[in-house]
Design an enzyme around this catalytic site. Structure first.
Site, PDB file in Angstrom:
ATOM      1  N   PRO A  92       0.937  -1.257  -0.025  1.00  0.00           N
ATOM      2  CA  PRO A  92      -0.065  -0.138   0.085  1.00  0.00           C
ATOM      3  C   PRO A  92       0.772   1.311  -0.075  1.00  0.00           C
ATOM      4  O   PRO A  92       1.952   1.272   0.561  1.00  0.00           O
ATOM      5  CB  PRO A  92      -0.868  -0.178   1.128  1.00  0.00           C
ATOM      6  CG  PRO A  92       0.077  -0.968   2.184  1.00  0.00           C
ATOM      7  CD  PRO A  92       0.671  -2.011   1.427  1.00  0.00           C
ATOM      8  N   ASP A  93       0.366   2.351  -0.653  1.00  0.00           N
ATOM      9  CA  ASP A  93       1.049   3.607  -0.342  1.00  0.00           C
ATOM     10  C   ASP A  93       0.331   4.332   0.561  1.00  0.00           C
ATOM     11  O   ASP A  93      -0.030   3.601   1.622  1.00  0.00           O
ATOM     12  CB  ASP A  93       0.702   4.544  -1.700  1.00  0.00           C
ATOM     13  CG  ASP A  93      -0.791   4.981  -1.765  1.00  0.00           C
ATOM     14  OD1 ASP A  93      -1.439   4.767  -0.693  1.00  0.00           O
ATOM     15  OD2 ASP A  93      -1.179   5.582  -2.839  1.00  0.00           O
ATOM     16  N   PHE A  94       0.916   5.373   0.970  1.00  0.00           N
ATOM     17  CA  PHE A  94       0.680   6.048   2.486  1.00  0.00           C
ATOM     18  C   PHE A  94      -0.543   6.681   2.266  1.00  0.00           C
ATOM     19  O   PHE A  94      -1.205   6.681   3.488  1.00  0.00           O
ATOM     20  CB  PHE A  94       2.135   6.830   2.618  1.00  0.00           C
ATOM     21  CG  PHE A  94       3.084   6.365   3.026  1.00  0.00           C
ATOM     22  CD1 PHE A  94       3.259   5.743   4.197  1.00  0.00           C
ATOM     23  CD2 PHE A  94       4.189   5.692   2.185  1.00  0.00           C
ATOM     24  CE1 PHE A  94       4.431   5.217   4.849  1.00  0.00           C
ATOM     25  CE2 PHE A  94       5.185   5.197   2.379  1.00  0.00           C
ATOM     26  CZ  PHE A  94       5.470   4.889   3.823  1.00  0.00           C
ATOM     27  N   ARG A  95      -0.749   7.619   1.284  1.00  0.00           N
ATOM     28  CA  ARG A  95      -2.226   8.622   1.582  1.00  0.00           C
ATOM     29  C   ARG A  95      -3.312   8.543   0.714  1.00  0.00           C
ATOM     30  O   ARG A  95      -4.090   9.147   0.840  1.00  0.00           O
ATOM     31  CB  ARG A  95      -1.517   9.816   1.136  1.00  0.00           C
ATOM     32  CG  ARG A  95      -0.489  10.617   2.352  1.00  0.00           C
ATOM     33  CD  ARG A  95       0.053  11.664   1.856  1.00  0.00           C
ATOM     34  NE  ARG A  95       1.076  12.284   3.002  1.00  0.00           N
ATOM     35  CZ  ARG A  95       2.385  11.945   3.353  1.00  0.00           C
ATOM     36  NH1 ARG A  95       2.791  11.022   2.587  1.00  0.00           N
ATOM     37  NH2 ARG A  95       3.153  12.426   4.215  1.00  0.00           N
ATOM     38  N   ASN A 166      11.021   5.002  -1.301  1.00  0.00           N
ATOM     39  CA  ASN A 166      10.657   3.728  -1.088  1.00  0.00           C
ATOM     40  C   ASN A 166      11.685   3.070  -0.037  1.00  0.00           C
ATOM     41  O   ASN A 166      12.772   3.043  -0.041  1.00  0.00           O
ATOM     42  CB  ASN A 166      10.004   2.869  -2.094  1.00  0.00           C
ATOM     43  CG  ASN A 166       9.010   3.551  -2.894  1.00  0.00           C
ATOM     44  OD1 ASN A 166       8.282   4.438  -2.212  1.00  0.00           O
ATOM     45  ND2 ASN A 166       8.812   3.221  -4.059  1.00  0.00           N
ATOM     46  N   ASP A 168      11.150  -0.522   0.325  1.00  0.00           N
ATOM     47  CA  ASP A 168      10.717  -1.757   0.181  1.00  0.00           C
ATOM     48  C   ASP A 168      12.043  -2.590  -0.617  1.00  0.00           C
ATOM     49  O   ASP A 168      11.806  -3.777  -0.930  1.00  0.00           O
ATOM     50  CB  ASP A 168       9.371  -1.989  -0.792  1.00  0.00           C
ATOM     51  CG  ASP A 168       9.322  -1.352  -1.855  1.00  0.00           C
ATOM     52  OD1 ASP A 168      10.616  -0.984  -2.634  1.00  0.00           O
ATOM     53  OD2 ASP A 168       8.400  -0.471  -2.198  1.00  0.00           O
ATOM     54  N   HIS A 185      14.799   7.740   1.846  1.00  0.00           N
ATOM     55  CA  HIS A 185      14.204   7.489   2.940  1.00  0.00           C
ATOM     56  C   HIS A 185      14.811   6.193   3.704  1.00  0.00           C
ATOM     57  O   HIS A 185      14.202   5.662   4.680  1.00  0.00           O
ATOM     58  CB  HIS A 185      12.776   7.636   2.954  1.00  0.00           C
ATOM     59  CG  HIS A 185      11.944   8.843   2.560  1.00  0.00           C
ATOM     60  ND1 HIS A 185      10.910   8.956   2.315  1.00  0.00           N
ATOM     61  CD2 HIS A 185      12.795  10.036   2.618  1.00  0.00           C
ATOM     62  CE1 HIS A 185      10.623  10.516   1.919  1.00  0.00           C
ATOM     63  NE2 HIS A 185      11.974  11.161   2.059  1.00  0.00           N
TER      64      HIS A 185
END
Length: 379
Positions: A92-95, A166, A168, A185
């Site tokens: 999933p993305d964040f927003r 990302n 991941d 990040h």
């Protein structure tokens, strides 16, 4: 602006135009206002380096970007990517409303969704983060079409670097090396003790074993928490991010931005690091990164400009990242090659996973047999 040019502009402004004089004082006021606004635009743009650059694309469309890439003039491409490039992999993305990570953290009883990535909250309550890490841990997902499109840019010698928000590690799984990648990040690739006096480093395998055994990772040396090297709110970005962007962005020929809301700084500000002539392509579900109101008021930069009459370099292709990359690959004549790469690489991942599962099953079987043998001898 030189003193001579400035003086000439003042003289011209002071010289009355007798033939064009109007009895309507409001016309004079409008003209004066336009002149002052033009002067302010010129002053600010020259001072801040915001003057529009040359128009490079023959058309502000995906076709125009493809023709530019094929022209041979586009040799240094930078990709800026966010969580949206991994959603088709099942992450999933964040927003995104409803499906985004921040909308689905109720089970962790957080004071607010972002707390799960706040360093101060993590030090007091690490359990929610490590529970989430079990669900999203690298190695459970395959790279997407978008990841392999970036890999194709590398293989064709066009990728300067990929700047990713990302954590991941799917860019690495897709075939990008450390030198090709800025993980702005951070990453799960390594972990460190959070104590400033210790900072002992731990491997990805060590952290994975801790997370999936549901143990809170603690340092072998000092007993403090051990955290994957991902950047939490309240922490500095990696030093390499700042050093490398100063070298990469001034020589960028095309900036491709994919799957990011461009809301998190300082990453979002990178779009303004390229030259004023550098085309910028956004592949995203919605337009983002557009000009700040104050900058737009004066008619120059400060962000992306897709729709104004002054737009000259920014292109928005609204679609999923996979569909956008496949559409661009098709225009470039790379579609069949990209489809084959995805199919081949996914098959290799499936094969490795199958071998790993067979090995684990075999080890488990031997262990069970050994235990049964001990039991027989005991009886």
């Amino acid at each position: 602006m030189s003193e001579e040019v400035y003086k000439r502009a003042e003289e011209e402004a002071d010289t009355p135009d007798l033939e064009g004089q109007s009895d309507d004082s409001s016309d004079e006021g409008d003209a004066s206002g336009d002149t002052e606004m033009d002067f302010l635009r010129s002053l600010f743009s020259r001072t801040l380096g915001l003057s529009p650059g040359d128009k490079v694309l023959d058309e502000l469309t995906l076709d125009g970007v493809a023709r530019y890439i094929l022209s041979g003039k586009c040799k240094n491409i930078i990709c800026m990517v966010g969580a949206g490039i991994s959603t088709s992999a099942g992450i999933p993305d964040f927003r995104s409303p409803g499906t985004g990570l921040y909308d689905n953290l109720q089970k962790f009883n957080l004071p607010y969704p972002e707390a799960i990535f706040q360093i101060d909250y993590f030090k007091k309550h690490p359990e929610p983060f490590f529970a989430l890490a079990r669900e999203l841990y690298p190695g459970q997902f395959k790279p997407t079409v978008c990841h392999y499109f970036i890999r194709m840019l590398k293989d064709k010698g066009l990728l300067t670097r990929c700047y990713s928000q990302n954590i991941d590690t799917l860019e690495r799984v897709a075939g990008l090396e450390g030198e090709d990648l800025i993980e702005a990040h951070g990453t799960f690739h390594t972990s460190h003790c959070v104590s400033f006096l210790c900072r002992k480093e731990y491997s990805m395998d060590w952290m994975k074993n801790k997370i999936f055994s549901e143990d809170i990772p603690k340092c072998d040396s000092c007993g403090s928490l051990v955290k994957p090297d991902i950047v939490f709110f309240g922490e500095n970005l990696p030093a390499r991010f700042f050093a490398t962007m100063k070298m990469d962005f001034p020589r960028c020929d095309l900036l491709i931005i994919m799957g990011t809301s461009l809301q998190v700084q300082p990453f979002a500000s990178l779009v303004n690091r390229v030259s004023n002539s550098c085309p910028r392509l956004l592949i995203n579900m919605e337009k983002t990164g557009q000009s700040e109101f104050g900058m737009g008021l004066f008619g120059f930069g400060g962000g992306m400009d897709f729709d104004s009459d002054k737009a000259y370099r920014d292109v928005a292709h609204l679609s999923t990242c996979d569909d956008g990359c496949m559409a661009l690959a098709d225009l470039l004549g790379w579609k069949a090659e990209l489809e084959e790469m995805v199919k081949r690489e996914h098959a290799l991942i499936d094969s490795k996973d199958a071998k790993k599962k067979d090995k684990e099953a075999s080890q488990s079987s031997r262990s069970t047999g050994a235990e049964a043998g001990k039991s027989d001898k005991t009886e």
